[in-house]
Design a protein around this motif. Structure first.
Motif, mmCIF file in Angstrom:
data_model
loop_
_atom_site.group_PDB
_atom_site.id
_atom_site.type_symbol
_atom_site.label_atom_id
_atom_site.label_comp_id
_atom_site.label_asym_id
_atom_site.label_seq_id
_atom_site.Cartn_x
_atom_site.Cartn_y
_atom_site.Cartn_z
ATOM 1 N N ARG A 113 0.756 -1.256 -0.356
ATOM 2 C CA ARG A 113 -0.068 0.026 -0.592
ATOM 3 C C ARG A 113 0.399 1.318 0.175
ATOM 4 O O ARG A 113 0.167 2.768 0.089
ATOM 5 C CB ARG A 113 -0.985 0.052 1.413
ATOM 6 C CG ARG A 113 -1.672 -1.132 1.341
ATOM 7 C CD ARG A 113 -2.813 -1.100 2.611
ATOM 8 N NE ARG A 113 -3.736 -2.559 2.278
ATOM 9 C CZ ARG A 113 -4.719 -2.560 1.239
ATOM 10 N NH1 ARG A 113 -5.258 -1.007 1.335
ATOM 11 N NH2 ARG A 113 -5.415 -3.394 1.462
ATOM 12 N N ILE A 150 -3.668 2.540 6.570
ATOM 13 C CA ILE A 150 -3.132 1.731 5.804
ATOM 14 C C ILE A 150 -4.131 1.191 6.940
ATOM 15 O O ILE A 150 -4.688 0.091 6.326
ATOM 16 C CB ILE A 150 -2.428 1.120 5.835
ATOM 17 C CG1 ILE A 150 -1.363 1.792 4.481
ATOM 18 C CG2 ILE A 150 -1.504 0.011 5.432
ATOM 19 C CD1 ILE A 150 0.420 1.848 4.421
ATOM 20 N N GLU A 204 -7.723 1.267 6.492
ATOM 21 C CA GLU A 204 -7.998 0.339 5.643
ATOM 22 C C GLU A 204 -8.451 -0.628 5.402
ATOM 23 O O GLU A 204 -8.600 -1.405 4.834
ATOM 24 C CB GLU A 204 -7.020 0.629 3.950
ATOM 25 C CG GLU A 204 -6.874 2.103 3.470
ATOM 26 C CD GLU A 204 -5.838 2.163 2.393
ATOM 27 O OE1 GLU A 204 -4.935 2.083 2.216
ATOM 28 O OE2 GLU A 204 -5.774 3.572 2.035
#
Length: 185
Positions: A25, A175, A178
């Motif tokens: 990511r 992140i 997510e």
């Protein structure tokens, strides 16, 4: 950033894919999977990954080596250790998960550094390297460009620490959100 993952037969699946989930990511992440000779490599859980032969001289960015049962023969393979050592030295950052730190120590890369590893295999791992300041308690350690983590799931925490160090706390939190990861240290 180039993400170079070095694999060997019987690596531990989560040692690899926990950090892969976080590191892929990163902005401009380019993941590549390598092994000594290339081809299909199987994890301890029989996950099959197609790899390229490692060209250690052209490694840039991050070099990560997982752990697992396959580290036992790997630490005795002088040809493979020389290749791993060269790739790790060329990398900007070198990360290991679980008993992957034994491989780095067997290469002499952790001499004089602080490191950790899997708690179950800790006594075996600390037999490698000279003057490594082995730490049993932490989930991860960082010393210069080297990040080492304890067993299996600790690789995810180490990957987040790396992201915080290099890309900042806010990006690491993004992140975390997510992937719905709530175990940040």
């Amino acid at each position: 950033m180039n993400l170079n993952f070095y694999l060997f037969e019987n690596f531990e699946t989560l040692d690899l894919f926990g950090p892969v989930e976080v590191l892929c990511r990163l902005p401009d992440a380019v993941p590549e999977y390598f092994s000594m000779n290339g081809g299909i490599i199987k994890s301890s859980q029989n996950t099959q990954i197609v790899t390229k032969p490692l060209d250690a001289e052209n490694i840039e960015g991050i070099f990560l080596i997982p752990g697992g049962a396959g580290t036992r023969p790997l630490v005795k393979d002088e040809k493979q250790l020389a290749l791993v050592k060269m790739a790790a030295e060329k990398s900007m950052y070198c990360l290991s998960v679980c008993t992957g730190s034994a491989v780095l120590a067997a290469c002499g890369l952790l001499d004089g550094k602080t490191a950790t590893s899997n708690k179950i295999a800790f006594d075996w791992v600390k037999g490698f390297g000279y003057g490594v300041d082995w730490q049993r308690s932490p989930r991860f350690c960082k010393d210069g460009k080297f990040y080492t983590s304890a067993g299996v799931s600790a690789g995810i925490d180490m990957a987040f620490e790396f992201v915080r160090d290099v890309y900042g706390h806010e990006f690491a939190e993004k992140i975390k959100h997510e992937i719905e990861y709530n175990n940040l240290p």
